[in-house]
Scaffold this motif. Structure first.
Motif, mmCIF file in Angstrom:
data_model
loop_
_atom_site.group_PDB
_atom_site.id
_atom_site.type_symbol
_atom_site.label_atom_id
_atom_site.label_comp_id
_atom_site.label_asym_id
_atom_site.label_seq_id
_atom_site.Cartn_x
_atom_site.Cartn_y
_atom_site.Cartn_z
ATOM 1 N N ALA A 70 0.850 -1.197 0.000
ATOM 2 C CA ALA A 70 0.000 0.000 0.000
ATOM 3 C C ALA A 70 0.883 1.243 0.000
ATOM 4 O O ALA A 70 2.089 1.170 0.225
ATOM 5 N N GLU A 71 0.256 2.354 -0.252
ATOM 6 C CA GLU A 71 0.916 3.642 -0.110
ATOM 7 C C GLU A 71 0.912 3.991 1.377
ATOM 8 O O GLU A 71 -0.071 3.746 2.077
ATOM 9 N N THR A 72 1.981 4.594 1.847
ATOM 10 C CA THR A 72 2.105 4.918 3.267
ATOM 11 C C THR A 72 0.948 5.780 3.761
ATOM 12 O O THR A 72 0.404 5.538 4.837
ATOM 13 N N VAL A 94 7.325 -0.505 7.196
ATOM 14 C CA VAL A 94 8.098 0.723 6.958
ATOM 15 C C VAL A 94 8.099 1.116 5.489
ATOM 16 O O VAL A 94 8.421 2.250 5.154
ATOM 17 N N LYS A 95 7.717 0.188 4.614
ATOM 18 C CA LYS A 95 7.648 0.474 3.182
ATOM 19 C C LYS A 95 6.222 0.807 2.751
ATOM 20 O O LYS A 95 5.930 0.842 1.563
ATOM 21 N N GLU A 113 -10.646 -4.481 -2.809
ATOM 22 C CA GLU A 113 -10.193 -3.169 -3.288
ATOM 23 C C GLU A 113 -8.746 -2.901 -2.878
ATOM 24 O O GLU A 113 -7.948 -2.404 -3.682
ATOM 25 N N LEU A 114 -8.399 -3.230 -1.642
ATOM 26 C CA LEU A 114 -7.022 -3.056 -1.187
ATOM 27 C C LEU A 114 -6.070 -3.937 -1.990
ATOM 28 O O LEU A 114 -4.982 -3.515 -2.380
ATOM 29 N N LEU A 115 -6.495 -5.174 -2.236
ATOM 30 C CA LEU A 115 -5.670 -6.101 -3.010
ATOM 31 C C LEU A 115 -5.525 -5.634 -4.463
ATOM 32 O O LEU A 115 -4.464 -5.777 -5.063
ATOM 33 N N TRP A 116 -6.595 -5.080 -5.026
ATOM 34 C CA TRP A 116 -6.535 -4.567 -6.401
ATOM 35 C C TRP A 116 -5.482 -3.456 -6.503
ATOM 36 O O TRP A 116 -4.667 -3.448 -7.414
ATOM 37 N N ASP A 117 -5.519 -2.531 -5.536
ATOM 38 C CA ASP A 117 -4.533 -1.446 -5.538
ATOM 39 C C ASP A 117 -3.118 -2.008 -5.414
ATOM 40 O O ASP A 117 -2.200 -1.556 -6.107
ATOM 41 N N ALA A 118 -2.953 -3.000 -4.544
ATOM 42 C CA ALA A 118 -1.636 -3.621 -4.357
ATOM 43 C C ALA A 118 -1.195 -4.345 -5.620
ATOM 44 O O ALA A 118 -0.024 -4.262 -6.015
ATOM 45 N N TRP A 119 -2.133 -5.038 -6.252
ATOM 46 C CA TRP A 119 -1.824 -5.740 -7.495
ATOM 47 C C TRP A 119 -1.324 -4.757 -8.540
ATOM 48 O O TRP A 119 -0.305 -4.974 -9.184
ATOM 49 N N ARG A 120 -2.035 -3.624 -8.689
ATOM 50 C CA ARG A 120 -1.649 -2.614 -9.688
ATOM 51 C C ARG A 120 -0.265 -2.042 -9.394
ATOM 52 O O ARG A 120 0.465 -1.688 -10.304
#
Length: 135
Positions: A70-72, A94-95, A113-120
């Motif tokens: 994810a984005e921080t 930390v990343k 939705e969280l997984l989709w963002d991570a996949w992208r």
């Protein structure tokens, strides 16, 4: 190819959660499962999520969890909004990665939705362009 469920210290609920989580992750284009650090991880070009069983060596929590790229800023907002469901995982937190507790009350649409963002975030740009955000 589906791998056998990861041995867990939890009960049948953990196995059901892992089965559903695995199906969700492998539904993303070109996603594959690789066992790393004794846990199922899901990748395309790079890893976008991993599953942690209940009471894994990385946590004393009795719930299973997903660690998701994810984005921080997004991670910080989610943890601040619901610290019982979301957490900063060890090692990768930390990343910007986010931890999501998985149990009988999991919101699977939100998780998707969280997984989709991570996949992208984890696929080559050409593949990401074939699947615009939100599809």
């Amino acid at each position: 190819m589906l791998l056998p469920p990861m041995p867990s210290k939890g009960d049948a609920l953990t196995t059901r959660i892992l089965t559903r989580f695995r199906k969700l992750c492998l539904g993303f284009p070109e996603a594959r499962e690789v066992t790393s650090w004794g846990a199922p991880t899901f990748r395309v070009k790079t890893m976008f999520t991993m599953f942690q069983s209940a009471n894994s060596s990385h946590s004393d929590d009795p719930r299973a969890a997903a660690w998701i790229k994810a984005e921080t800023a997004n991670r910080d907002w989610l943890v601040a909004s619901d610290a019982d469901r979301f957490f900063v995982p060890p090692y990768v937190g930390v990343k910007g990665w986010i931890g999501v507790h998985l149990d009988a009350t999991t919101d699977w649409e939100e998780l998707k939705e969280l997984l989709w963002d991570a996949w992208r975030m984890s696929v080559p740009k050409k593949l990401a362009a074939e699947y615009p955000a939100g599809e």
